[in-house]
Design a protein around this motif. Sequence first.
Motif, PDB file in Angstrom:
ATOM      1  N   SER A   1     -17.575  -2.213 -10.336  1.00  0.00           N
ATOM      2  CA  SER A   1     -16.498  -3.041  -9.799  1.00  0.00           C
ATOM      3  C   SER A   1     -15.200  -2.255  -9.919  1.00  0.00           C
ATOM      4  CB  SER A   1     -16.366  -4.368 -10.558  1.00  0.00           C
ATOM      5  OG  SER A   1     -15.907  -4.143 -11.886  1.00  0.00           O
ATOM      6  N   VAL A   2     -14.218  -2.611  -9.087  1.00  0.00           N
ATOM      7  CA  VAL A   2     -12.910  -1.956  -9.137  1.00  0.00           C
ATOM      8  C   VAL A   2     -11.821  -3.021  -9.058  1.00  0.00           C
ATOM      9  CG1 VAL A   2     -11.330  -0.313  -8.073  1.00  0.00           C
ATOM     10  CG2 VAL A   2     -13.798   0.135  -8.046  1.00  0.00           C
ATOM     11  N   LEU A   3     -10.877  -2.938  -9.987  1.00  0.00           N
ATOM     12  CA  LEU A   3      -9.726  -3.829 -10.023  1.00  0.00           C
ATOM     13  C   LEU A   3      -8.474  -2.960 -10.051  1.00  0.00           C
ATOM     14  CD1 LEU A   3      -8.594  -6.764 -10.425  1.00  0.00           C
ATOM     15  CD2 LEU A   3      -8.727  -6.315 -12.890  1.00  0.00           C
ATOM     16  N   GLN A   4      -7.533  -3.232  -9.163  1.00  0.00           N
ATOM     17  CA  GLN A   4      -6.297  -2.453  -9.105  1.00  0.00           C
ATOM     18  C   GLN A   4      -5.107  -3.357  -9.368  1.00  0.00           C
ATOM     19  OE1 GLN A   4      -5.567  -0.481  -5.350  1.00  0.00           O
ATOM     20  NE2 GLN A   4      -4.026   0.888  -6.222  1.00  0.00           N
ATOM     21  N   LEU A   5      -4.319  -3.013 -10.377  1.00  0.00           N
ATOM     22  CA  LEU A   5      -3.176  -3.837 -10.771  1.00  0.00           C
ATOM     23  C   LEU A   5      -1.884  -3.322 -10.150  1.00  0.00           C
ATOM     24  CD1 LEU A   5      -3.788  -4.357 -14.607  1.00  0.00           C
ATOM     25  CD2 LEU A   5      -4.780  -5.606 -12.672  1.00  0.00           C
ATOM     26  N   GLU A   6      -1.104  -4.254  -9.608  1.00  0.00           N
ATOM     27  CA  GLU A   6       0.229  -3.944  -9.114  1.00  0.00           C
ATOM     28  C   GLU A   6       1.222  -4.893  -9.758  1.00  0.00           C
ATOM     29  OE1 GLU A   6       1.074  -2.914  -5.210  1.00  0.00           O
ATOM     30  OE2 GLU A   6      -0.984  -2.438  -4.616  1.00  0.00           O
ATOM     31  N   MET A   7       2.275  -4.338 -10.347  1.00  0.00           N
ATOM     32  CA  MET A   7       3.265  -5.165 -11.026  1.00  0.00           C
ATOM     33  C   MET A   7       4.108  -5.981 -10.048  1.00  0.00           C
ATOM     34  SD  MET A   7       4.761  -2.773 -14.098  1.00  0.00           S
ATOM     35  CE  MET A   7       5.872  -4.109 -14.592  1.00  0.00           C
ATOM     36  N   MET A   8       4.382  -5.415  -8.891  1.00  0.00           N
ATOM     37  CA  MET A   8       5.302  -6.050  -7.948  1.00  0.00           C
ATOM     38  C   MET A   8       4.565  -7.053  -7.052  1.00  0.00           C
ATOM     39  SD  MET A   8       7.964  -4.656  -9.030  1.00  0.00           S
ATOM     40  CE  MET A   8       9.124  -5.354  -7.854  1.00  0.00           C
ATOM     41  N   PRO A   9       5.326  -7.973  -6.414  1.00  0.00           N
ATOM     42  CA  PRO A   9       4.695  -8.913  -5.473  1.00  0.00           C
ATOM     43  C   PRO A   9       4.125  -8.194  -4.267  1.00  0.00           C
ATOM     44  CG  PRO A   9       6.897  -9.661  -6.130  1.00  0.00           C
ATOM     45  CD  PRO A   9       6.761  -8.255  -6.613  1.00  0.00           C
ATOM     46  N   LYS A  10       3.186  -8.800  -3.594  1.00  0.00           N
ATOM     47  CA  LYS A  10       2.608  -8.233  -2.386  1.00  0.00           C
ATOM     48  C   LYS A  10       3.678  -8.133  -1.312  1.00  0.00           C
ATOM     49  CE  LYS A  10      -1.019  -9.114   1.071  1.00  0.00           C
ATOM     50  NZ  LYS A  10      -0.121  -9.206   2.244  1.00  0.00           N
ATOM     51  N   ALA A  11       3.750  -6.999  -0.658  1.00  0.00           N
ATOM     52  CA  ALA A  11       4.707  -6.815   0.434  1.00  0.00           C
ATOM     53  C   ALA A  11       4.265  -7.636   1.638  1.00  0.00           C
ATOM     54  CB  ALA A  11       4.790  -5.333   0.801  1.00  0.00           C
ATOM     55  N   PRO A  12       5.196  -7.988   2.516  1.00  0.00           N
ATOM     56  CA  PRO A  12       4.817  -8.766   3.713  1.00  0.00           C
ATOM     57  C   PRO A  12       3.917  -7.944   4.625  1.00  0.00           C
ATOM     58  CG  PRO A  12       7.106  -8.041   3.853  1.00  0.00           C
ATOM     59  CD  PRO A  12       6.647  -7.728   2.459  1.00  0.00           C
ATOM     60  N   ASP A  13       3.131  -8.616   5.433  1.00  0.00           N
ATOM     61  CA  ASP A  13       2.223  -7.921   6.348  1.00  0.00           C
ATOM     62  C   ASP A  13       2.964  -7.334   7.540  1.00  0.00           C
ATOM     63  OD1 ASP A  13      -0.110  -8.419   4.849  1.00  0.00           O
ATOM     64  OD2 ASP A  13      -0.250 -10.443   5.685  1.00  0.00           O
ATOM     65  N   GLU A  14       4.122  -7.884   7.878  1.00  0.00           N
ATOM     66  CA  GLU A  14       4.927  -7.385   8.983  1.00  0.00           C
ATOM     67  C   GLU A  14       6.376  -7.215   8.527  1.00  0.00           C
ATOM     68  OE1 GLU A  14       4.500 -10.031  12.262  1.00  0.00           O
ATOM     69  OE2 GLU A  14       2.369  -9.587  12.580  1.00  0.00           O
ATOM     70  N   ARG A  15       7.126  -6.425   9.268  1.00  0.00           N
ATOM     71  CA  ARG A  15       8.537  -6.227   8.953  1.00  0.00           C
ATOM     72  C   ARG A  15       9.278  -7.569   8.898  1.00  0.00           C
ATOM     73  NH1 ARG A  15      11.088  -1.136   9.747  1.00  0.00           N
ATOM     74  NH2 ARG A  15       9.834   0.420  10.855  1.00  0.00           N
ATOM     75  N   THR A  16      10.222  -7.654   7.978  1.00  0.00           N
ATOM     76  CA  THR A  16      11.105  -8.817   7.933  1.00  0.00           C
ATOM     77  C   THR A  16      12.423  -8.464   8.611  1.00  0.00           C
ATOM     78  OG1 THR A  16      12.132  -8.206   5.809  1.00  0.00           O
ATOM     79  CG2 THR A  16      10.060  -9.464   5.729  1.00  0.00           C
TER      80      THR A  16
END
Length: 508
Positions: free
Chosen positions: A329-344
């Motif tokens: 299994s693979v788990l990847q941790l990111e401290m920051m929130p998920k970026a939007p899927d499209e430009r804001t």
Amino acid sequence: MGKATGFMDYDRQDKMAEDPKERIKHFKEFHTPLSKEEQELQGARCMACGVPFCQSGQMLMGMASGCPLHNLVPEWNDLIFQENWEEAYYRLKKTNNFPEFTSRVCPALCEAACTCGLNGDAVSSKANEYSIIENAYKKGYAAAKPVKVRTGKKVAVVGSGPSGLATADMLNRRGHSVTVFEREDKIGGLLRYGIPNMKLEKQFIDRKIAIMEEEGVQFVTGCNIGKDKKAATLLKEFDRIVLCCGASNPRDIKVPGREAEGIYFAVDFLKSTTKALWKNAKQNADGTYDLSLKEGTYISAKGKNVMVIGGGDTGNDCVGTSMRHGAKSVLQLEMMPKAPDERTEMNPWPEWPRVCKTDYGQQEAAAVFGDDPRVYQTTVKEFKKDKNGKVCKAVLVKLEPKKDEKTGRMMMAEVAGSEYTVDVDLVLIAAGFLGSQDYVTKAFGVEVNERTNVKTAAGAYSTNVKNVFTAGDMHRGQSLVVWAIREGREAAKAVDISLMGYTNMYVQ
């Protein structure tokens, strides 16, 4: 401009990627290039717009918009549409020493700033670049061109990553005698051991190094300057020294249980795989290589619950490598929130798009396990060991953005009561790098800044020590290959001026 309506007449096409479940069975590059005729039509899509942001390399909102090398993208796009592949190569090489590397590993800042991308699909400039350089090798345009006149000046370059190689290439072409010192067993720096083989097959590094040797550059491997060879000796033997040792200090995490067995820095994990792959590599008649891993010769993720800490390119490379090992299994941790899927609206073109990118490793994990391996706003609070001292579990905690009352800055803070535990057998820390290694900087006596990068005046490359220069990640901090090449080119220009009193190098 070859065809004024090309961007409307032809849809974007790019190199085709092998199916994720198939490509994890090997460590070779997994994209199939377009045919020459198809690639020429992709060149026709370039608009030759009045303001080519693709080649600007300007900093917008703290990020580069377009190519930092100022590659003449519209020119060589048009040239391949006109079927003038040889001239396209010469225009490409005018600004880029190593398109064989950038066309494989660069995140394509040119495409992110492409005007076509404002209301449609960007021109596939990275794939065009790849086809130009590979065609040049096939046709002989990229063959060695040794200089005919030498200046009598000697320059030592310490470190053989992209900045060191670019520095060496430029100075050698100028006629100076250049020797590159590398502490590892092979040339390439992080190109060799920091970037996995499936992103950059190592025979392509060897191909270029062979050309540079034929052109007169000398390479010394297994020589750790500051330890195996004194800095004072180099200063006596050479007219100038250029330090290009990279940002080699991996950022650690300090939590209880960090000393447990089975916790590694990402760069050590990736290096062990590459070295093991090439230790017994066998070359085929067509120039390709048979690569295999022998158990016990590398840090293995086979059958293990893998946790990768860090969400950047290196973290993704760890995921992709673990998939090829056969991780459970693979788990990847990111401290920051998920970026939007499209430009804001706050991130308009031609700024670098701050959007969620699902890279090859994450695609492969999702294909095998059914879900994206990334978990956002999460970090490690504690590692737990088994009776043998090996890591067996990790206590994770959720994070949320909060404003620091003292500084007013937004920080990621723990969410009270959000802890939970996961099983882990292998932990890979891909949290970036902190700066240069002090045994090198102290050996030469160069000043460093608060981030331990070698200190110079703004926009300059000479250090506080006479005749000692610096470039690349060691100078600017961890960055992209294109920035390293640009730094190497500019440092070479500064060295040339210091040696000759003037320069004729073309460095934008």
